[in-house]
Scaffold this motif. Structure first.
Motif, PDB file in Angstrom:
ATOM      1  N   LEU A  16       0.673  -1.309  -0.079  1.00  0.00           N
ATOM      2  CA  LEU A  16      -0.006   0.021   0.101  1.00  0.00           C
ATOM      3  C   LEU A  16       0.864   1.286   0.049  1.00  0.00           C
ATOM      4  CD1 LEU A  16      -3.054  -0.697   2.048  1.00  0.00           C
ATOM      5  CD2 LEU A  16      -3.107   0.172  -0.139  1.00  0.00           C
ATOM      6  N   GLU A  17       2.079   1.183   0.617  1.00  0.00           N
ATOM      7  CA  GLU A  17       2.830   2.491   1.056  1.00  0.00           C
ATOM      8  C   GLU A  17       3.361   2.755  -0.368  1.00  0.00           C
ATOM      9  OE1 GLU A  17       3.533   4.395   3.370  1.00  0.00           O
ATOM     10  OE2 GLU A  17       5.379   5.464   2.494  1.00  0.00           O
ATOM     11  N   ARG A  20       0.647   3.825  -2.783  1.00  0.00           N
ATOM     12  CA  ARG A  20       0.503   5.441  -2.603  1.00  0.00           C
ATOM     13  C   ARG A  20       1.514   6.352  -3.171  1.00  0.00           C
ATOM     14  NH1 ARG A  20      -1.455   3.744   2.625  1.00  0.00           N
ATOM     15  NH2 ARG A  20       0.578   3.931   3.525  1.00  0.00           N
ATOM     16  N   ILE A  31      -0.603   2.956 -11.262  1.00  0.00           N
ATOM     17  CA  ILE A  31      -0.926   1.780 -10.348  1.00  0.00           C
ATOM     18  C   ILE A  31      -1.131   0.647 -11.323  1.00  0.00           C
ATOM     19  CG2 ILE A  31      -2.453   1.154  -8.420  1.00  0.00           C
ATOM     20  CD1 ILE A  31      -0.838   3.464  -7.778  1.00  0.00           C
ATOM     21  N   GLU A  60      -8.361   0.517  -1.063  1.00  0.00           N
ATOM     22  CA  GLU A  60      -7.568   1.049   0.091  1.00  0.00           C
ATOM     23  C   GLU A  60      -6.852   2.364  -0.012  1.00  0.00           C
ATOM     24  OE1 GLU A  60      -7.932  -0.815   2.916  1.00  0.00           O
ATOM     25  OE2 GLU A  60      -9.218  -2.016   1.368  1.00  0.00           O
ATOM     26  N   ILE A  61      -6.481   2.709  -1.226  1.00  0.00           N
ATOM     27  CA  ILE A  61      -5.782   4.018  -1.247  1.00  0.00           C
ATOM     28  C   ILE A  61      -6.946   4.955  -1.244  1.00  0.00           C
ATOM     29  CG2 ILE A  61      -4.614   5.498  -2.916  1.00  0.00           C
ATOM     30  CD1 ILE A  61      -3.325   3.173  -4.111  1.00  0.00           C
ATOM     31  N   ASP A  64      -7.543   5.275   2.559  1.00  0.00           N
ATOM     32  CA  ASP A  64      -6.565   5.901   3.439  1.00  0.00           C
ATOM     33  C   ASP A  64      -6.549   7.343   3.009  1.00  0.00           C
ATOM     34  OD1 ASP A  64      -3.881   5.426   4.953  1.00  0.00           O
ATOM     35  OD2 ASP A  64      -3.414   6.414   3.187  1.00  0.00           O
ATOM     36  N   LEU A 103      -4.316  11.789  -5.732  1.00  0.00           N
ATOM     37  CA  LEU A 103      -5.141  10.971  -4.702  1.00  0.00           C
ATOM     38  C   LEU A 103      -6.543  11.734  -4.698  1.00  0.00           C
ATOM     39  CD1 LEU A 103      -5.584   9.245  -2.217  1.00  0.00           C
ATOM     40  CD2 LEU A 103      -4.495  10.892  -0.808  1.00  0.00           C
TER      41      LEU A 103
END
Lengths: 202, 202
Positions: A16-17, A20, A31, A60-61, A64, A103
DNA sequence: AGCCAATCAGAACAATGTTTCGAAAGCAAC
DNA sequence: GTTGCTTTCGAAACATTGTTCTGATTGGCT
Protein backbone atom coordinates in the motif's frame (compact mmCIF):
# COMPACT_ATOMS: atom_id res chain seq x y z
CA UNK A 1 -5.75 -21.89 17.60
CA UNK A 2 -4.10 -22.48 14.28
CA UNK A 3 -0.54 -23.62 14.42
CA UNK A 4 0.18 -22.15 11.05
CA UNK A 5 2.05 -19.22 9.65
CA UNK A 6 0.17 -16.04 10.42
CA UNK A 7 -0.39 -13.47 7.73
CA UNK A 8 1.31 -10.39 9.07
CA UNK A 9 0.08 -7.02 7.82
CA UNK A 10 3.62 -6.02 6.91
CA UNK A 11 3.54 -7.06 3.28
CA UNK A 12 0.10 -5.59 2.75
CA UNK A 13 1.13 -2.31 4.35
CA UNK A 14 4.30 -2.19 2.35
CA UNK A 15 2.48 -2.70 -0.93
CA UNK A 16 0.00 0.00 0.00
CA UNK A 17 2.78 2.39 0.89
CA UNK A 18 4.48 1.77 -2.43
CA UNK A 19 1.23 2.19 -4.32
CA UNK A 20 0.46 5.46 -2.55
CA UNK A 21 3.90 6.81 -3.31
CA UNK A 22 3.64 5.72 -6.91
CA UNK A 23 0.23 7.35 -7.25
CA UNK A 24 1.49 10.63 -5.85
CA UNK A 25 4.60 10.60 -8.01
CA UNK A 26 3.36 9.27 -11.33
CA UNK A 27 -0.42 9.33 -11.28
CA UNK A 28 -3.12 6.73 -11.50
CA UNK A 29 -1.67 5.03 -14.56
CA UNK A 30 1.35 4.01 -12.49
CA UNK A 31 -0.88 1.76 -10.39
CA UNK A 32 -0.31 -1.37 -12.45
CA UNK A 33 0.05 -4.84 -11.03
CA UNK A 34 3.45 -5.53 -12.52
CA UNK A 35 4.87 -2.16 -11.63
CA UNK A 36 3.62 -2.05 -8.06
CA UNK A 37 4.87 -5.57 -7.49
CA UNK A 38 8.30 -4.74 -8.87
CA UNK A 39 8.55 -1.49 -6.90
CA UNK A 40 7.51 -3.27 -3.73
CA UNK A 41 9.92 -6.11 -4.35
CA UNK A 42 7.10 -8.61 -4.20
CA UNK A 43 5.18 -10.80 -6.60
CA UNK A 44 2.20 -10.06 -8.74
CA UNK A 45 0.32 -12.91 -7.16
CA UNK A 46 0.71 -11.33 -3.73
CA UNK A 47 -1.27 -8.32 -4.85
CA UNK A 48 -4.15 -10.49 -5.95
CA UNK A 49 -3.95 -12.65 -2.84
CA UNK A 50 -3.99 -9.60 -0.59
CA UNK A 51 -6.35 -7.26 -2.43
CA UNK A 52 -8.39 -9.49 -4.70
CA UNK A 53 -7.99 -7.34 -7.75
CA UNK A 54 -6.79 -3.94 -8.82
CA UNK A 55 -10.00 -2.35 -7.66
CA UNK A 56 -9.32 -3.73 -4.18
CA UNK A 57 -5.91 -2.09 -4.10
CA UNK A 58 -7.31 1.23 -5.23
CA UNK A 59 -10.11 0.90 -2.72
CA UNK A 60 -7.57 0.81 0.07
CA UNK A 61 -5.86 3.91 -1.29
CA UNK A 62 -9.29 5.49 -1.43
CA UNK A 63 -10.00 4.64 2.22
CA UNK A 64 -6.62 5.85 3.32
CA UNK A 65 -7.08 9.07 1.42
CA UNK A 66 -10.20 9.91 3.37
CA UNK A 67 -8.46 9.10 6.62
CA UNK A 68 -5.61 11.41 5.69
CA UNK A 69 -7.96 14.11 4.56
CA UNK A 70 -9.83 13.97 7.84
CA UNK A 71 -6.55 14.09 9.75
CA UNK A 72 -5.47 17.08 7.74
CA UNK A 73 -8.78 18.83 8.31
CA UNK A 74 -8.36 18.21 12.02
CA UNK A 75 -5.08 20.12 12.01
CA UNK A 76 -7.14 23.28 11.58
CA UNK A 77 -8.13 23.47 15.19
CA UNK A 78 -11.18 25.20 16.53
CA UNK A 79 -11.24 28.77 17.74
CA UNK A 80 -14.06 30.79 19.26
CA UNK A 81 -15.25 31.87 15.80
CA UNK A 82 -16.95 28.90 14.14
CA UNK A 83 -17.29 30.72 10.83
CA UNK A 84 -13.58 31.38 10.75
CA UNK A 85 -13.09 27.73 11.60
CA UNK A 86 -15.15 26.68 8.61
CA UNK A 87 -13.13 28.97 6.39
CA UNK A 88 -10.01 27.33 7.79
CA UNK A 89 -11.51 23.96 6.97
CA UNK A 90 -12.00 24.98 3.36
CA UNK A 91 -8.44 26.25 3.25
CA UNK A 92 -7.21 22.95 4.67
CA UNK A 93 -9.21 21.02 2.08
CA UNK A 94 -7.60 23.05 -0.66
CA UNK A 95 -4.13 22.52 0.77
CA UNK A 96 -4.70 18.78 0.81
CA UNK A 97 -5.98 18.77 -2.75
CA UNK A 98 -3.06 20.78 -4.04
CA UNK A 99 -0.58 18.57 -2.19
CA UNK A 100 -2.22 15.33 -3.35
CA UNK A 101 -3.86 15.97 -6.72
CA UNK A 102 -3.80 12.36 -7.90
CA UNK A 103 -5.19 11.13 -4.61
CA UNK A 104 -7.97 13.71 -4.66
CA UNK A 105 -8.77 12.51 -8.15
CA UNK A 106 -9.07 8.93 -6.94
CA UNK A 107 -11.25 9.99 -4.03
CA UNK A 108 -13.60 12.34 -5.83
CA UNK A 109 -13.30 11.74 -9.55
CA UNK A 110 -12.72 7.97 -9.76
CA UNK A 111 -10.38 7.88 -12.76
CA UNK A 112 -10.76 4.14 -13.30
CA UNK A 113 -13.53 1.87 -14.46
CA UNK A 114 -13.58 -1.00 -12.04
CA UNK A 115 -13.93 0.37 -8.56
CA UNK A 116 -17.60 1.04 -7.88
CA UNK A 117 -18.09 2.53 -4.44
CA UNK A 118 -20.50 0.78 -2.14
CA UNK A 119 -21.89 1.30 1.36
CA UNK A 120 -18.47 0.93 2.99
CA UNK A 121 -16.96 3.63 0.80
CA UNK A 122 -19.91 5.83 1.48
CA UNK A 123 -19.38 5.37 5.21
CA UNK A 124 -15.74 6.40 4.84
CA UNK A 125 -16.78 9.54 3.06
CA UNK A 126 -19.32 10.22 5.74
CA UNK A 127 -16.68 9.85 8.43
CA UNK A 128 -14.69 12.59 6.76
CA UNK A 129 -17.79 14.68 6.54
CA UNK A 130 -18.24 14.39 10.29
CA UNK A 131 -15.23 16.63 10.80
CA UNK A 132 -17.11 19.34 8.94
CA UNK A 133 -20.51 18.60 10.39
CA UNK A 134 -19.28 19.09 13.93
CA UNK A 135 -18.05 22.58 13.21
CA UNK A 136 -21.16 23.45 11.30
CA UNK A 137 -23.17 22.39 14.30
CA UNK A 138 -21.18 24.71 16.53
CA UNK A 139 -21.83 27.57 14.13
CA UNK A 140 -25.52 26.76 14.25
CA UNK A 141 -25.52 26.65 18.04
CA UNK A 142 -23.95 30.08 18.12
CA UNK A 143 -26.56 31.39 15.73
CA UNK A 144 -24.10 32.02 12.92
CA UNK A 145 -25.69 29.49 10.56
CA UNK A 146 -29.18 28.07 10.34
CA UNK A 147 -30.47 24.80 9.00
CA UNK A 148 -29.49 21.14 8.97
CA UNK A 149 -25.83 20.64 9.89
CA UNK A 150 -25.38 17.56 7.73
CA UNK A 151 -26.85 19.22 4.68
CA UNK A 152 -24.75 22.35 5.13
CA UNK A 153 -21.62 20.26 5.54
CA UNK A 154 -22.49 18.36 2.40
CA UNK A 155 -22.86 21.53 0.38
CA UNK A 156 -19.60 22.92 1.75
CA UNK A 157 -17.76 19.75 0.80
CA UNK A 158 -19.36 19.58 -2.60
CA UNK A 159 -18.13 23.07 -3.34
CA UNK A 160 -14.66 22.20 -2.10
CA UNK A 161 -14.72 19.11 -4.29
CA UNK A 162 -15.73 21.09 -7.35
CA UNK A 163 -13.20 23.84 -6.77
CA UNK A 164 -10.44 21.37 -6.00
CA UNK A 165 -11.10 19.21 -9.06
CA UNK A 166 -11.14 22.31 -11.24
CA UNK A 167 -7.87 23.46 -9.74
CA UNK A 168 -6.02 20.15 -9.82
CA UNK A 169 -7.48 18.66 -12.98
CA UNK A 170 -4.48 19.80 -14.90
CA UNK A 171 -5.19 22.57 -17.29
CA UNK A 172 -4.66 25.48 -14.93
CA UNK A 173 -6.15 27.98 -17.30
CA UNK A 174 -6.38 30.60 -14.59
CA UNK A 175 -3.85 32.42 -12.50
CA UNK A 176 -3.10 31.54 -8.91
CA UNK A 177 -4.49 34.92 -7.92
CA UNK A 178 -7.88 34.29 -9.43
CA UNK A 179 -8.03 30.83 -7.91
CA UNK A 180 -7.29 32.30 -4.50
CA UNK A 181 -9.97 34.85 -5.10
CA UNK A 182 -12.53 32.22 -6.03
CA UNK A 183 -11.88 30.07 -2.98
CA UNK A 184 -12.36 33.14 -0.79
CA UNK A 185 -15.46 34.09 -2.70
CA UNK A 186 -16.90 30.62 -2.25
CA UNK A 187 -16.42 30.89 1.49
CA UNK A 188 -18.06 34.30 1.44
CA UNK A 189 -21.02 33.06 -0.51
CA UNK A 190 -21.53 29.92 1.53
CA UNK A 191 -20.82 31.07 5.06
CA UNK A 192 -22.86 34.19 5.39
CA UNK A 193 -25.49 33.68 8.06
CA UNK A 194 -28.39 35.18 6.16
CA UNK A 195 -27.79 32.75 3.38
CA UNK A 196 -28.92 29.74 5.32
CA UNK A 197 -31.77 31.53 7.05
CA UNK A 198 -33.57 31.29 3.75
CA UNK A 199 -33.56 27.55 4.27
CA UNK A 200 -35.64 27.98 7.41
CA UNK A 201 -38.34 29.64 5.41
CA UNK A 202 -38.45 26.80 2.97
CA UNK B 1 -8.04 22.65 -56.78
CA UNK B 2 -7.69 19.05 -55.73
CA UNK B 3 -9.21 16.54 -58.02
CA UNK B 4 -9.39 14.03 -55.21
CA UNK B 5 -11.97 12.39 -53.04
CA UNK B 6 -13.18 14.76 -50.36
CA UNK B 7 -13.40 13.55 -46.82
CA UNK B 8 -17.02 13.98 -45.88
CA UNK B 9 -17.89 14.45 -42.22
CA UNK B 10 -20.47 11.71 -42.37
CA UNK B 11 -18.30 8.86 -41.17
CA UNK B 12 -16.81 10.96 -38.41
CA UNK B 13 -20.21 12.12 -37.24
CA UNK B 14 -21.58 8.62 -37.33
CA UNK B 15 -18.73 7.26 -35.23
CA UNK B 16 -19.22 10.06 -32.73
CA UNK B 17 -22.92 9.39 -32.54
CA UNK B 18 -22.30 5.71 -31.90
CA UNK B 19 -19.67 6.48 -29.27
CA UNK B 20 -21.97 8.93 -27.49
CA UNK B 21 -24.78 6.41 -27.45
CA UNK B 22 -22.47 3.70 -26.21
CA UNK B 23 -21.15 5.95 -23.47
CA UNK B 24 -24.63 6.82 -22.29
CA UNK B 25 -25.79 3.22 -22.38
CA UNK B 26 -22.79 1.29 -21.08
CA UNK B 27 -20.36 3.77 -19.56
CA UNK B 28 -16.84 4.82 -20.33
CA UNK B 29 -15.49 1.28 -20.51
CA UNK B 30 -17.64 0.68 -23.57
CA UNK B 31 -15.59 3.24 -25.50
CA UNK B 32 -13.14 0.73 -26.95
CA UNK B 33 -11.72 0.90 -30.43
CA UNK B 34 -12.91 -2.53 -31.51
CA UNK B 35 -16.34 -2.14 -30.03
CA UNK B 36 -17.03 1.35 -31.37
CA UNK B 37 -15.82 0.27 -34.81
CA UNK B 38 -18.05 -2.77 -34.78
CA UNK B 39 -21.08 -0.85 -33.52
CA UNK B 40 -20.53 1.82 -36.14
CA UNK B 41 -20.06 -0.74 -38.88
CA UNK B 42 -16.68 0.70 -39.72
CA UNK B 43 -13.05 -0.25 -39.29
CA UNK B 44 -10.69 0.21 -36.40
CA UNK B 45 -8.27 2.05 -38.63
CA UNK B 46 -10.92 4.64 -39.46
CA UNK B 47 -11.09 5.67 -35.83
CA UNK B 48 -7.38 6.29 -35.69
CA UNK B 49 -7.37 8.06 -39.05
CA UNK B 50 -10.20 10.35 -37.97
CA UNK B 51 -9.42 10.94 -34.31
CA UNK B 52 -5.74 10.15 -33.94
CA UNK B 53 -6.16 8.05 -30.85
CA UNK B 54 -8.68 7.12 -28.22
CA UNK B 55 -8.07 10.37 -26.39
CA UNK B 56 -9.02 12.23 -29.55
CA UNK B 57 -12.34 10.43 -29.73
CA UNK B 58 -13.09 11.11 -26.10
CA UNK B 59 -12.04 14.72 -26.59
CA UNK B 60 -14.79 15.14 -29.16
CA UNK B 61 -17.33 13.63 -26.81
CA UNK B 62 -16.05 16.04 -24.18
CA UNK B 63 -16.50 19.03 -26.51
CA UNK B 64 -19.92 17.91 -27.55
CA UNK B 65 -20.92 17.41 -23.95
CA UNK B 66 -20.22 21.03 -23.13
CA UNK B 67 -22.13 22.15 -26.18
CA UNK B 68 -25.11 20.09 -25.10
CA UNK B 69 -24.85 21.28 -21.54
CA UNK B 70 -24.85 24.88 -22.68
CA UNK B 71 -27.84 24.22 -24.91
CA UNK B 72 -29.67 22.62 -22.03
CA UNK B 73 -28.85 25.51 -19.72
CA UNK B 74 -30.21 27.87 -22.36
CA UNK B 75 -33.58 26.13 -22.22
CA UNK B 76 -34.08 27.73 -18.82
CA UNK B 77 -35.01 31.09 -20.23
CA UNK B 78 -34.64 34.39 -18.45
CA UNK B 79 -37.39 36.02 -16.43
CA UNK B 80 -37.47 39.33 -14.61
CA UNK B 81 -35.98 37.73 -11.49
CA UNK B 82 -32.28 37.02 -12.11
CA UNK B 83 -31.88 35.13 -8.85
CA UNK B 84 -34.71 32.82 -9.81
CA UNK B 85 -33.02 32.45 -13.16
CA UNK B 86 -29.81 31.33 -11.51
CA UNK B 87 -31.72 28.83 -9.43
CA UNK B 88 -33.28 27.56 -12.65
CA UNK B 89 -29.79 27.26 -14.10
CA UNK B 90 -28.68 25.09 -11.22
CA UNK B 91 -31.80 22.97 -11.64
CA UNK B 92 -31.03 22.61 -15.33
CA UNK B 93 -27.46 21.59 -14.58
CA UNK B 94 -28.73 18.91 -12.24
CA UNK B 95 -31.22 17.65 -14.78
CA UNK B 96 -28.48 17.33 -17.35
CA UNK B 97 -26.21 15.49 -14.95
CA UNK B 98 -28.90 13.05 -13.93
CA UNK B 99 -29.85 12.42 -17.54
CA UNK B 100 -26.22 11.98 -18.66
CA UNK B 101 -24.21 10.64 -15.74
CA UNK B 102 -21.45 9.05 -17.80
CA UNK B 103 -21.08 12.13 -19.94
CA UNK B 104 -20.88 14.37 -16.88
CA UNK B 105 -18.19 12.08 -15.58
CA UNK B 106 -16.18 12.47 -18.78
CA UNK B 107 -16.61 16.22 -18.68
CA UNK B 108 -15.85 16.87 -15.05
CA UNK B 109 -14.18 13.80 -13.61
CA UNK B 110 -12.07 12.54 -16.52
CA UNK B 111 -12.34 8.79 -15.91
CA UNK B 112 -9.48 7.89 -18.24
CA UNK B 113 -5.76 8.38 -18.17
CA UNK B 114 -4.82 9.68 -21.57
CA UNK B 115 -6.86 12.73 -22.30
CA UNK B 116 -5.21 15.74 -20.69
CA UNK B 117 -7.23 18.89 -21.27
CA UNK B 118 -5.43 21.80 -22.85
CA UNK B 119 -6.24 25.38 -23.75
CA UNK B 120 -8.87 24.35 -26.28
CA UNK B 121 -10.74 22.27 -23.72
CA UNK B 122 -10.47 25.10 -21.26
CA UNK B 123 -12.03 27.43 -23.80
CA UNK B 124 -14.91 25.03 -24.31
CA UNK B 125 -15.56 24.96 -20.61
CA UNK B 126 -15.41 28.73 -20.52
CA UNK B 127 -17.94 28.96 -23.30
CA UNK B 128 -20.35 26.97 -21.17
CA UNK B 129 -19.56 29.21 -18.26
CA UNK B 130 -20.58 32.22 -20.31
CA UNK B 131 -24.19 31.09 -20.12
CA UNK B 132 -23.97 31.44 -16.37
CA UNK B 133 -21.85 34.56 -16.33
CA UNK B 134 -24.40 36.50 -18.36
CA UNK B 135 -27.15 35.84 -15.87
CA UNK B 136 -24.91 36.57 -12.94
CA UNK B 137 -24.11 39.89 -14.56
CA UNK B 138 -27.79 40.71 -14.81
CA UNK B 139 -28.23 39.90 -11.13
CA UNK B 140 -25.35 42.22 -10.33
CA UNK B 141 -26.81 45.00 -12.45
CA UNK B 142 -30.07 44.70 -10.56
CA UNK B 143 -28.24 44.85 -7.25
CA UNK B 144 -29.13 41.30 -6.29
CA UNK B 145 -25.50 40.10 -6.24
CA UNK B 146 -22.21 41.88 -5.81
CA UNK B 147 -18.74 41.10 -7.00
CA UNK B 148 -17.03 39.74 -10.09
CA UNK B 149 -19.47 38.00 -12.41
CA UNK B 150 -16.92 35.52 -13.72
CA UNK B 151 -15.82 34.50 -10.26
CA UNK B 152 -19.36 34.10 -9.03
CA UNK B 153 -20.23 31.99 -12.05
CA UNK B 154 -17.19 29.85 -11.43
CA UNK B 155 -18.18 29.18 -7.84
CA UNK B 156 -21.74 28.39 -8.85
CA UNK B 157 -20.55 25.90 -11.44
CA UNK B 158 -18.00 24.35 -9.09
CA UNK B 159 -20.76 23.69 -6.59
CA UNK B 160 -22.96 22.22 -9.31
CA UNK B 161 -20.07 20.04 -10.39
CA UNK B 162 -19.45 18.79 -6.87
CA UNK B 163 -23.11 18.12 -6.14
CA UNK B 164 -23.63 16.45 -9.51
CA UNK B 165 -20.60 14.18 -9.20
CA UNK B 166 -21.67 13.18 -5.71
CA UNK B 167 -25.15 12.43 -6.97
CA UNK B 168 -24.23 10.53 -10.12
CA UNK B 169 -21.05 8.81 -8.95
CA UNK B 170 -22.99 5.68 -8.27
CA UNK B 171 -23.30 4.94 -4.62
CA UNK B 172 -26.46 6.92 -3.97
CA UNK B 173 -26.16 6.55 -0.23
CA UNK B 174 -28.77 9.21 0.33
CA UNK B 175 -32.43 9.50 -0.46
CA UNK B 176 -33.80 11.51 -3.32
CA UNK B 177 -35.46 13.79 -0.81
CA UNK B 178 -32.23 14.72 0.90
CA UNK B 179 -30.52 15.27 -2.42
CA UNK B 180 -33.31 17.61 -3.46
CA UNK B 181 -32.96 19.38 -0.16
CA UNK B 182 -29.22 19.84 -0.61
CA UNK B 183 -29.50 21.28 -4.08
CA UNK B 184 -32.02 23.78 -2.79
CA UNK B 185 -29.84 24.56 0.18
CA UNK B 186 -26.84 25.15 -2.06
CA UNK B 187 -28.84 27.66 -4.06
CA UNK B 188 -29.94 29.32 -0.85
CA UNK B 189 -26.41 29.53 0.48
CA UNK B 190 -24.88 30.79 -2.74
CA UNK B 191 -27.51 33.16 -4.06
CA UNK B 192 -28.32 35.31 -1.08
CA UNK B 193 -27.40 38.90 -1.82
CA UNK B 194 -25.66 39.62 1.45
CA UNK B 195 -23.39 36.68 0.88
CA UNK B 196 -21.52 38.29 -1.94
CA UNK B 197 -21.45 41.74 -0.44
CA UNK B 198 -18.76 40.43 1.87
CA UNK B 199 -16.60 40.11 -1.22
CA UNK B 200 -16.77 43.84 -1.74
CA UNK B 201 -15.27 44.45 1.67
CA UNK B 202 -12.36 42.18 0.88
C1' DA C 1 11.68 -31.58 12.88
C1' DG C 2 7.35 -31.25 10.55
C1' DC C 3 3.02 -29.11 9.14
C1' DC C 4 0.71 -25.74 6.62
C1' DA C 5 -0.55 -21.31 5.13
C1' DA C 6 1.80 -17.46 2.96
C1' DT C 7 4.41 -16.10 -0.72
C1' DC C 8 6.86 -16.44 -4.91
C1' DA C 9 8.20 -17.31 -9.86
C1' DG C 10 6.75 -17.75 -14.17
C1' DA C 11 3.89 -18.92 -17.64
C1' DA C 12 -0.37 -18.29 -19.87
C1' DC C 13 -4.84 -16.12 -21.58
C1' DA C 14 -7.93 -12.33 -22.73
C1' DA C 15 -8.81 -7.63 -23.69
C1' DT C 16 -7.26 -3.38 -25.26
C1' DG C 17 -4.52 0.55 -27.66
C1' DT C 18 -1.97 1.18 -31.54
C1' DT C 19 0.55 0.61 -35.92
C1' DT C 20 1.35 -1.28 -40.38
C1' DC C 21 0.49 -3.01 -44.99
C1' DG C 22 -1.81 -3.74 -48.90
C1' DA C 23 -6.28 -3.95 -51.13
C1' DA C 24 -10.81 -1.98 -52.35
C1' DA C 25 -13.72 1.96 -53.20
C1' DG C 26 -15.18 6.58 -54.26
C1' DC C 27 -14.69 11.13 -56.21
C1' DA C 28 -12.80 14.63 -59.50
C1' DA C 29 -10.60 15.92 -63.75
C1' DC C 30 -9.54 14.55 -68.32
C1' DG D 1 -14.86 5.65 -69.34
C1' DT D 2 -10.26 6.20 -67.72
C1' DT D 3 -6.84 7.89 -64.65
C1' DG D 4 -5.06 9.60 -60.31
C1' DC D 5 -5.42 10.48 -55.72
C1' DT D 6 -7.61 10.04 -51.28
C1' DT D 7 -10.38 7.66 -48.23
C1' DT D 8 -11.67 3.59 -46.12
C1' DC D 9 -11.26 -1.13 -45.14
C1' DG D 10 -9.54 -5.76 -43.62
C1' DA D 11 -6.52 -8.20 -41.19
C1' DA D 12 -2.61 -9.05 -38.97
C1' DA D 13 0.83 -7.92 -35.59
C1' DC D 14 2.95 -5.97 -31.26
C1' DA D 15 3.02 -3.99 -26.54
C1' DT D 16 0.75 -3.38 -22.26
C1' DT D 17 -2.21 -4.66 -18.70
C1' DG D 18 -5.53 -7.40 -15.71
C1' DT D 19 -6.02 -11.83 -14.16
C1' DT D 20 -5.53 -16.79 -13.21
C1' DC D 21 -3.06 -21.02 -12.59
C1' DT D 22 0.35 -24.29 -11.15
C1' DG D 23 3.93 -25.72 -8.69
C1' DA D 24 7.85 -24.56 -5.85
C1' DT D 25 9.69 -22.18 -1.76
C1' DT D 26 9.60 -20.08 2.68
C1' DG D 27 8.85 -19.14 7.33
C1' DG D 28 6.30 -19.26 11.56
C1' DC D 29 4.12 -22.34 14.74
C1' DT D 30 3.67 -26.63 17.59
Amino acid sequence: MPRVKQRTPQLRDHILEVARTSLAADGIESIAARRVAADAGTSIAAIYELFGDKAGLIREIFYDGFRRLRDHLDTADATDDPIADLRALMRAFREFARANPSLISVMYARPYDDFAPGPAESATGNATREAVTGRVRRAIEQGRLHGNAGDIAHVLLATCQGLALQETAGWLGTSVASRNRRWNLAADMLLTASATTAQQRR
